[in-house]
Structure formats: structure tokens, C-alpha cells
Design an enzyme around this catalytic site. Structure first.
Site, mmCIF file in Angstrom:
data_model
loop_
_atom_site.group_PDB
_atom_site.id
_atom_site.type_symbol
_atom_site.label_atom_id
_atom_site.label_comp_id
_atom_site.label_asym_id
_atom_site.label_seq_id
_atom_site.Cartn_x
_atom_site.Cartn_y
_atom_site.Cartn_z
ATOM 1 N N TYR A 175 -0.517 100.153 28.434
ATOM 2 C CA TYR A 175 -1.102 99.105 27.339
ATOM 3 C C TYR A 175 -2.332 99.648 26.574
ATOM 4 O O TYR A 175 -2.226 99.489 25.457
ATOM 5 C CB TYR A 175 -1.670 97.982 28.318
ATOM 6 C CG TYR A 175 -2.736 97.130 27.606
ATOM 7 C CD1 TYR A 175 -2.129 96.389 26.575
ATOM 8 C CD2 TYR A 175 -3.897 97.136 27.801
ATOM 9 C CE1 TYR A 175 -2.985 95.439 25.876
ATOM 10 C CE2 TYR A 175 -4.747 96.279 27.052
ATOM 11 C CZ TYR A 175 -4.284 95.360 26.034
ATOM 12 O OH TYR A 175 -5.207 94.763 25.359
ATOM 13 N N LYS B 52 -2.823 100.223 22.266
ATOM 14 C CA LYS B 52 -3.732 99.776 21.283
ATOM 15 C C LYS B 52 -4.273 101.297 20.612
ATOM 16 O O LYS B 52 -4.513 101.188 19.240
ATOM 17 C CB LYS B 52 -4.737 99.180 22.069
ATOM 18 C CG LYS B 52 -4.289 97.873 22.607
ATOM 19 C CD LYS B 52 -4.199 96.957 21.675
ATOM 20 C CE LYS B 52 -3.781 95.476 22.207
ATOM 21 N NZ LYS B 52 -3.290 94.671 21.224
ATOM 22 N N SER C 132 -8.863 96.678 21.633
ATOM 23 C CA SER C 132 -9.298 96.554 23.061
ATOM 24 C C SER C 132 -10.407 97.528 23.574
ATOM 25 O O SER C 132 -10.165 98.875 23.032
ATOM 26 C CB SER C 132 -8.294 96.490 23.976
ATOM 27 O OG SER C 132 -8.677 96.783 25.460
#
Length: 337
Positions: free
Chosen positions: A148, A152, A124
Site C-alpha cells: 500500500y 503511494k 500518506s
């Protein structure tokens, strides 16, 4: 050649499976259906006219994962499965760390055991943190502003370390910017649970009458209209990027990160006005306070993907808006309808 797609029933996954099937790959989909619907699988088969196998399994289920790798002779894995809501990750960080990190570690261990060492990983643009310069390229320093994004970032490091430990791995890490739009058929698209976290599904839900108006977070940024600018990419272009990345890892050992974006920034109001114009609709909105941590401008440099993957985004903002509305108008309640 059989490809395992984890998270293949989701928004990005379903579109990636369409592109894989249309490029002649055999596909097996694994998805726990926590944030997706079985109906998307049926519609991918309808769109492509091709059959493929689906398995309801969680990556935290090590035994189920082992069984899957015993059943099929996988050539490579496209790994899209994971929890993805930024706000939710702040509220329940341990669930995000456990699911995203442990699930991916399980997957890589089982892949190694079965000598499957070609991986396309869904990363991402959140790994770039809060950048003040644009366009953003893959050499920029990395950081994360929420759990989040941190998962990643940590997984990218894990995959780097995995390759250092064993140079037979072939890994492409795809840093998505802001996927929007839907398949041209209007049969598959973004299907958020509850209140949408992303801008486009919120706009389409206002357009269909499910929401009263759009909230625009700030109009006093140093941009052409005062609203935040981001890099929006058509979901089909993004899906095609996965096929190109797969073709890359088929031939090249190592680990490489690639931005998937258009290289063009559009503001929130650009999106609203284009959506209104191409679909002949009015989207009511109100400007409210900025969100903490938001920056004025963020868009990609896709030059590395253009050079090394021979991939380039082709569809413009009007097509993204047109296809988003076709999906929403044909499916007012998403897959639940």
C-alpha cells in the site's frame, strides 16, 4: 467551478465533499462503492442542503472515465480513490498495484486529454517508512514498508515525472497522518468493513459492544507510557486541508508535497483515556506483543502546510474522541444500520 472528487463516498471523501460544498464549489463524485456506501452521499446532501452529481465508476474503467470528462467541464480533480488497507495489501499486492497505479494513470491520461491539469492527490505518511527522528517534515527520505505504502510512493514519483514532462500541471500531494473523528452532526464517519484496521474505530466498536476489548500492541516503547505515539488529526481539519490545497493549485503550477497532521503525538493509552473521559465510558484493553515494524513515535511537522497553504489543524484530541463516539453511538452498525 466544478471539481471531480474520486472516492468521494468514502470516509475522507465524504468529509472533503462537505467542505467543498460549504465553500461554494460545484462537486461531482466518482466512486465504485467497493469500500464505501451510497448512504454517505445522501447524508452529505442532508448536511449541506446542496445537490451534486454522483457516478458509480471505477478508475480502471477507461471508457466510463472518458464519458465523465465529456459530460462535465472540470476545473480540477481531488483524487482520493484507491485501495487502502495495509494488511490486505501484503496479502494481495497485485490487486493494490493494479488498482492504485493503473487507476491513477488512467485518471491522469484522461485529465491531460481534456486539459484538466490541476490535481490534489491523496498520499500518506506511509511514504516516510520507518523514521527515527521527529517531527517528520517533507524533506525526510522516503521509503515504504508494505505494498500500500509503495503504491503511494510510486504515484508520488509518477506525478513528479508528469510535471517534469509538462510544466503546466498544478499538483499538491497530501501526506495524511492519522485521521480520526467524524462530522459534528454524527451523520457521516468512519465505516470500516469487518475488523477495523485503525485504532479509533476499534475503540468505538469496543465502546458500542461489538468488540470485547482493545488489543494494545506493546507497552515497552520509549514513550511516556510505553505505548506507541502517533499524530492523530480530526477528519474535518483534514478535509479543510483539501480545500486549502485546491485553492493552492488553482494559483500555482508545480508539484508540492504537504504533511497534514497536528504536529503533536499522542500515545495509544492517551487516546483510550481521553475517549473514556470525554464520553464517560470504560474501554477494556489488554497489552499484547508488539507488531513487527512498528516504531515508538511518529508525528508530523505541519509547518510547510501552515506557511504555503495557510492551513492549520484546529481541533484537539478531546473533540476527536467526542465526535468519534457521536458517530458510532448514533450509527451502531455504521451506514448499514
Amino acid at each position: 467551478m466544478t471539481i471531480l472528487v474520486t472516492g468521494g463516498a468514502g470516509y475522507i471523501g465524504s468529509h472533503a465533499v462537505v467542505e467543498l460544498l460549504e465553500n461554494g464549489y460545484d462537486v461531482v463524485v466518482l466512486d465504485n462503492l467497493a469500500n464505501s456506501q451510497m448512504k454517505s452521499i445522501h447524508r452529505v446532501k442532508e448536511i449541506t442542503g446542496k445537490e451534486f452529481q454522483f457516478h458509480s465508476c471505477d478508475l480502471l474503467d477507461r471508457a466510463g472515465l472518458e464519458n465523465l470528462f465529456k459530460m462535465y467541464d472540470f476545473e480540477a480533480v481531488i483524487h482520493l480513490a484507491g485501495l487502502k488497507a495495509v494488511g490486505e495489501s501484503v496479502s494481495i499486492p497485485l490487486k493494490y498495484y493494479h488498482s492504485n497505479l493503473t487507476g491513477t494513470i488512467n485518471l491522469c491520461e484522461v485529465m491531460a486529454k481534456h486539459n484538466v491539469k490541476k490535481l490534489v492527490f491523496s498520499s500518506s505518511a506511509t511514504v516516510y517508512g520507518l523514521q527515527e527522528r521527529n517531527p517528520i517534515d517533507e524533506t525526510f527520505p522516503l521509503s515504504a514498508t508494505n505494498p500500500y505504502g509503495q503504491t503511494k510512493l510510486m504515484l508520488e514519483q509518477i506525478l513528479q515525472d508528469l510535471y517534469v514532462s509538462n510544466n503546466s500541471w498544478h499538483i499538491a500531494m497530501l501526506r495524511y497522518f492519522n485521521p480520526i473523528g467524524a462530522h459534528k452532526s454524527g451523520r457521516i464517519g468512519e465505516n470500516p468493513n469487518g475488523i477495523p484496521n485503525n485504532l479509533m474505530p476499534y475503540i468505538t466498536q469496543v465502546a458500542i459492544g461489538k468488540r470485547d476489548k482493545l488489543s494494545v500492541f506493546g507497552d515497552d516503547y520509549e514513550t511516556h507510557d510505553g505505548t506507541g505515539v502517533r499524530d492523530y488529526i480530526h477528519i474535518t481539519d483534514l478535509a479543510k486541508g483539501h480545500v486549502k490545497a485546491l485553492q493552492y493549485v488553482e494559483k500555482n503550477a508545480g508539484v508540492e508535497a504537504f504533511n497534514l497532521g497536528t504536529g503533536t503525538g499522542y500515545s495509544v493509552l492517551d487516546l483510550v483515556k481521553t475517549f473514556s473521559k470525554v464520553n464517560n465510558l470504560t474501554i477494556p484493553y489488554e497489552v499484547i506483543d508488539r507488531r513487527p515494524g512498528d516504531i515508538a513515535v511518529s508525528y508530523a511537522s505541519p509547518a510547510k502546510a501552515e506557511k504555503m497553504l495557510e492551513w492549520r489543524a484546529e481541533q484537539d484530541l478531546a473533540e476527536m474522541c467526542r465526535d468519534s463516539w457521536r458517530w458510532q453511538s448514533n450509527n451502531p452498525d455504521g451506514y448499514a444500520g
